[in-house]
Design an enzyme around this catalytic site. Structure first.
Site, PDB file in Angstrom:
ATOM      1  CG  HIS A   1      -2.013  -1.133   1.313  1.00 58.28           C
ATOM      2  ND1 HIS A   1      -2.797  -1.126   0.091  1.00 58.28           N
ATOM      3  CD2 HIS A   1      -2.034  -1.967   2.136  1.00 58.28           C
ATOM      4  CE1 HIS A   1      -3.464  -2.272   0.435  1.00 58.28           C
ATOM      5  NE2 HIS A   1      -3.183  -2.638   1.824  1.00 58.28           N
TER       6      HIS A   1
ATOM      7  CD  GLU B   1      -5.212  -9.382   3.151  1.00 58.46           C
ATOM      8  OE1 GLU B   1      -5.270  -8.416   3.698  1.00 58.46           O
ATOM      9  OE2 GLU B   1      -4.540  -9.741   2.184  1.00 58.46           O
TER      10      GLU B   1
ATOM     11  CG  ASP C   1      -7.506  -5.856   2.761  1.00 59.96           C
ATOM     12  OD1 ASP C   1      -8.181  -5.159   1.818  1.00 59.96           O
ATOM     13  OD2 ASP C   1      -6.431  -5.736   3.122  1.00 59.96           O
TER      14      ASP C   1
END
Length: 271
Positions: A51, A156, A182
């Site tokens: 990210h 996730e 997530d």
């Protein structure tokens, strides 16, 4: 703490059913962050390459610094591409977190990429930073890296939860790690970690991990002592409680709020 050649501290602690506290590295870019994590008492740090814009070279520098301080450097890679995992392992990481592992086949592919024969087919680079550039034979290099590399499959999605038993059964995967943000988002309840469906997911992963002798990790849960206590009782032994970004923001906001309150009380204004 221990030197790099002493092995993977986090993996050793997990094998002994001890708690591993991990510091998330999101925005800081210099090796100093490893020193700060060690000063706080963390056992490991993970560098978020999924990210954030951190480069491979920058991540490598942080990994090498962490090993010199005796804490385990782990990288959360951005994809299932084998090169994402193996390059950062060759450059200093002692473990990788692979996101969005939904099936046993995907878990087996991680093992194939990240472990040397006969466990997998990782390309042999010779001695690497995670071994302190020790003078070892190639068989010893492969054996030690197979032994000391921590492979973490991130759970996730609801699909991954449903397949938790099969994923946990894959030999070579060390840890099942719930990416709470997530998973809750995929469930349509973003950030609601105490929701009954999320609790059911945590319990399902805990059962799968226990059944197959794997450790369990959780990320994205902080500043909730009661919930953290429940997770630890469930069997979580790898816990990421916060990151550089969150710690800076929470500390900064608290200071600003306190100083403005003092200023208002003193009649100094808060504009």
């Amino acid at each position: 703490m221990q030197a790099a050649t002493g092995g993977n501290l986090a993996k050793q602690k997990l094998a002994a059913n001890d708690l591993v506290l991990c510091f998330g590295v999101n925005q800081l870019r210099t090796p100093n962050i490893a020193m700060m994590a060690a000063a706080c008492g963390f056992d490991a740090l993970y560098i978020d390459l999924e990210h954030n814009p951190t480069s491979l070279e920058t991540a490598s520098g942080i990994c090498v610094a962490a090993m010199g301080l005796g804490i385990t450097p782990i990288a959360r890679v951005s994809s299932h591409d084998p090169h994402d995992s193996t390059r950062i392992l060759d450059c200093g990481a002692q473990g990788v977190m692979v996101p969005h592992v939904n099936t046993a086949a995907e878990a087996r592919a991680i093992v194939e990429a990240c472990r040397f024969a006969p466990s997998g087919h990782r390309s042999a680079a010779g001695t690497v930073p995670s071994l302190g550039y020790a003078q070892l034979s190639q068989p010893d290099i492969c054996r030690r890296l197979n032994q000391e590399t921590l492979l973490i499959a991130m759970i996730e999605t609801p699909e991954a939860v449903a397949n938790a038993e099969a994923i946990a059964a894959v030999e070579g995967i060390d840890t099942l790690h719930i990416g709470s943000t997530d998973l809750s988002t995929e469930m349509g309840i973003p950030g609601d970690y105490r929701h009954e469906r999320m609790r059911d997911a945590y319990e399902a992963i805990a059962r799968a991990a226990r059944t197959h002798g794997k450790s369990m990790g959780v990320g994205g849960v902080r500043q909730d002592v009661e919930f953290q206590s429940w997770l630890l009782g469930l069997g979580v032994r790898y816990l990421t409680s916060g990151s550089d970004t969150l710690y800076i923001l929470s500390g900064g906001r608290a200071d600003v709020a306190q100083i403005r309150a003092v200023a208002a009380a003193a009649g100094a204004g808060t504009a």
